[in-house]
Write a protein that holds these residues in place. Structure first.
Motif, PDB file in Angstrom:
ATOM      1  N   GLN A  58       0.695  -1.085   0.145  1.00  8.95           N
ATOM      2  CA  GLN A  58       0.060  -0.250  -0.229  1.00  8.95           C
ATOM      3  C   GLN A  58       0.768   1.794  -0.052  1.00  8.95           C
ATOM      4  OE1 GLN A  58      -2.104  -0.933   3.316  1.00  8.95           O
ATOM      5  NE2 GLN A  58      -4.012  -1.415   1.978  1.00  8.95           N
ATOM      6  N   LYS A  59       2.221   1.362   1.129  1.00  9.92           N
ATOM      7  CA  LYS A  59       2.620   2.314   0.728  1.00  9.92           C
ATOM      8  C   LYS A  59       3.294   2.414  -0.692  1.00  9.92           C
ATOM      9  CE  LYS A  59       4.068   2.456   5.435  1.00  9.92           C
ATOM     10  NZ  LYS A  59       5.762   2.069   6.777  1.00  9.92           N
ATOM     11  N   ILE A  60       3.481   1.669  -1.396  1.00 15.51           N
ATOM     12  CA  ILE A  60       4.518   1.595  -1.960  1.00 15.51           C
ATOM     13  C   ILE A  60       3.295   1.998  -3.591  1.00 15.51           C
ATOM     14  CG2 ILE A  60       6.090   0.657  -4.727  1.00 15.51           C
ATOM     15  CD1 ILE A  60       7.216  -0.805  -2.392  1.00 15.51           C
ATOM     16  N   LEU A  61       2.255   1.602  -3.532  1.00 14.63           N
ATOM     17  CA  LEU A  61       1.190   1.299  -4.742  1.00 14.63           C
ATOM     18  C   LEU A  61       0.587   2.644  -4.421  1.00 14.63           C
ATOM     19  CD1 LEU A  61      -0.625  -1.890  -4.326  1.00 14.63           C
ATOM     20  CD2 LEU A  61       1.046  -0.924  -5.966  1.00 14.63           C
ATOM     21  N   GLU A  62       0.440   3.843  -3.654  1.00 19.10           N
ATOM     22  CA  GLU A  62      -0.366   5.154  -3.365  1.00 19.10           C
ATOM     23  C   GLU A  62       0.220   5.950  -3.844  1.00 19.10           C
ATOM     24  OE1 GLU A  62      -1.727   8.874  -0.407  1.00 19.10           O
ATOM     25  OE2 GLU A  62      -1.763   6.188   0.908  1.00 19.10           O
ATOM     26  N   PRO A  63       1.573   6.491  -3.992  1.00 22.57           N
ATOM     27  CA  PRO A  63       2.029   7.678  -4.689  1.00 22.57           C
ATOM     28  C   PRO A  63       2.006   6.727  -6.266  1.00 22.57           C
ATOM     29  CG  PRO A  63       3.305   6.567  -3.417  1.00 22.57           C
ATOM     30  CD  PRO A  63       2.754   5.919  -2.957  1.00 22.57           C
ATOM     31  N   LEU A  64       2.041   6.450  -6.687  1.00 23.53           N
ATOM     32  CA  LEU A  64       1.921   5.748  -8.192  1.00 23.53           C
ATOM     33  C   LEU A  64       0.658   5.632  -8.444  1.00 23.53           C
ATOM     34  CD1 LEU A  64       4.061   2.007  -7.900  1.00 23.53           C
ATOM     35  CD2 LEU A  64       5.159   4.436  -8.799  1.00 23.53           C
ATOM     36  N   GLY A  65      -0.550   5.880  -7.801  1.00 21.12           N
ATOM     37  CA  GLY A  65      -1.658   5.879  -7.999  1.00 21.12           C
ATOM     38  C   GLY A  65      -2.069   4.554  -8.062  1.00 21.12           C
ATOM     39  N   LEU A  66      -2.618   4.034  -7.403  1.00 20.34           N
ATOM     40  CA  LEU A  66      -2.486   2.344  -7.899  1.00 20.34           C
ATOM     41  C   LEU A  66      -2.872   2.073  -6.606  1.00 20.34           C
ATOM     42  CD1 LEU A  66       0.053   1.010  -9.530  1.00 20.34           C
ATOM     43  CD2 LEU A  66      -1.103   1.791 -10.185  1.00 20.34           C
ATOM     44  N   GLU A  67      -3.867   1.009  -6.343  1.00 23.69           N
ATOM     45  CA  GLU A  67      -4.535   0.447  -5.312  1.00 23.69           C
ATOM     46  C   GLU A  67      -4.616  -0.960  -4.959  1.00 23.69           C
ATOM     47  OE1 GLU A  67      -9.153   0.941  -5.895  1.00 23.69           O
ATOM     48  OE2 GLU A  67      -8.089   2.193  -4.501  1.00 23.69           O
ATOM     49  N   ILE A  68      -4.456  -1.456  -4.013  1.00 21.76           N
ATOM     50  CA  ILE A  68      -4.759  -3.184  -4.195  1.00 21.76           C
ATOM     51  C   ILE A  68      -6.728  -3.927  -3.936  1.00 21.76           C
ATOM     52  CG2 ILE A  68      -4.247  -5.522  -2.830  1.00 21.76           C
ATOM     53  CD1 ILE A  68      -2.322  -3.597  -1.486  1.00 21.76           C
ATOM     54  N   LYS A  69      -7.157  -4.493  -4.590  1.00 23.56           N
ATOM     55  CA  LYS A  69      -8.536  -4.779  -4.941  1.00 23.56           C
ATOM     56  C   LYS A  69      -7.946  -6.617  -4.924  1.00 23.56           C
ATOM     57  CE  LYS A  69     -10.879  -1.453  -6.250  1.00 23.56           C
ATOM     58  NZ  LYS A  69     -12.058  -1.191  -7.531  1.00 23.56           N
ATOM     59  N   ILE A  70      -8.711  -7.198  -4.438  1.00 24.71           N
ATOM     60  CA  ILE A  70      -8.759  -8.357  -3.945  1.00 24.71           C
ATOM     61  C   ILE A  70      -9.994  -9.421  -3.986  1.00 24.71           C
ATOM     62  CG2 ILE A  70      -8.445 -10.297  -2.704  1.00 24.71           C
ATOM     63  CD1 ILE A  70      -6.322  -8.416  -0.853  1.00 24.71           C
ATOM     64  N   ASN A  71     -10.031 -10.292  -5.271  1.00 25.77           N
ATOM     65  CA  ASN A  71     -10.963 -11.087  -5.757  1.00 25.77           C
ATOM     66  C   ASN A  71     -10.722 -12.137  -5.182  1.00 25.77           C
ATOM     67  OD1 ASN A  71     -13.783 -12.168  -6.466  1.00 25.77           O
ATOM     68  ND2 ASN A  71     -12.735 -11.345  -8.891  1.00 25.77           N
ATOM     69  N   ILE A  72     -12.005 -12.851  -4.243  1.00 22.56           N
ATOM     70  CA  ILE A  72     -11.765 -14.123  -3.924  1.00 22.56           C
ATOM     71  C   ILE A  72     -13.008 -14.766  -4.137  1.00 22.56           C
ATOM     72  CG2 ILE A  72     -11.257 -16.072  -2.055  1.00 22.56           C
ATOM     73  CD1 ILE A  72      -9.930 -13.269  -0.537  1.00 22.56           C
ATOM     74  N   LYS A  73     -12.676 -15.618  -4.763  1.00 23.48           N
ATOM     75  CA  LYS A  73     -14.021 -17.095  -5.050  1.00 23.48           C
ATOM     76  C   LYS A  73     -13.931 -18.111  -5.427  1.00 23.48           C
ATOM     77  CE  LYS A  73     -12.964 -15.732 -10.344  1.00 23.48           C
ATOM     78  NZ  LYS A  73     -13.490 -14.403 -11.244  1.00 23.48           N
ATOM     79  N   GLU A  74     -14.785 -19.280  -5.449  1.00 21.39           N
ATOM     80  CA  GLU A  74     -14.666 -20.147  -5.219  1.00 21.39           C
ATOM     81  C   GLU A  74     -14.728 -20.983  -6.491  1.00 21.39           C
ATOM     82  OE1 GLU A  74     -18.233 -23.121  -3.741  1.00 21.39           O
ATOM     83  OE2 GLU A  74     -18.839 -21.395  -2.859  1.00 21.39           O
ATOM     84  N   LYS A  75     -13.615 -21.979  -6.886  1.00 21.40           N
ATOM     85  CA  LYS A  75     -13.205 -22.983  -7.726  1.00 21.40           C
ATOM     86  C   LYS A  75     -14.472 -23.397  -8.377  1.00 21.40           C
ATOM     87  CE  LYS A  75      -8.594 -23.408  -6.685  1.00 21.40           C
ATOM     88  NZ  LYS A  75      -7.309 -24.144  -6.612  1.00 21.40           N
TER      89      LYS A  75
END
Length: 75
Positions: A58-75
């Motif tokens: 998060q500390k690295i992505l924020e100044p790059l204008g990026l964010e983490i999004k996690i998508n967890i789904k069943e197989k």
């Protein structure tokens, strides 16, 4: 098998970070100043040689204008 997938995951993240940083014409030193993460850690992440925590990402992505999004789904 798990380790191989984990390594690929971090290599992909590192590639995204490096490409975004270069597109923004930032040096690793610039990203260090914005993120408060050491140059060696950023370099290791960009090269897929580190397994950063979500907080570090998060500390690295924020100044790059990026964010983490996690998508967890069943197989």
């Amino acid at each position: 098998i798990k380790k191989r997938y984990s390594n690929e995951f971090y290599k992909i993240i590192g590639k995204i970070i490096r490409e975004r940083r270069k597109n923004l014409k930032l040096e690793i030193e610039d990203l260090k100043d914005y993120s408060d993460i050491t140059c060696s850690t950023i370099s290791n992440i960009e090269n897929g040689k580190a397994n950063p925590t979500i907080k570090t990402l998060q500390k690295i992505l924020e100044p790059l204008g990026l964010e983490i999004k996690i998508n967890i789904k069943e197989k």
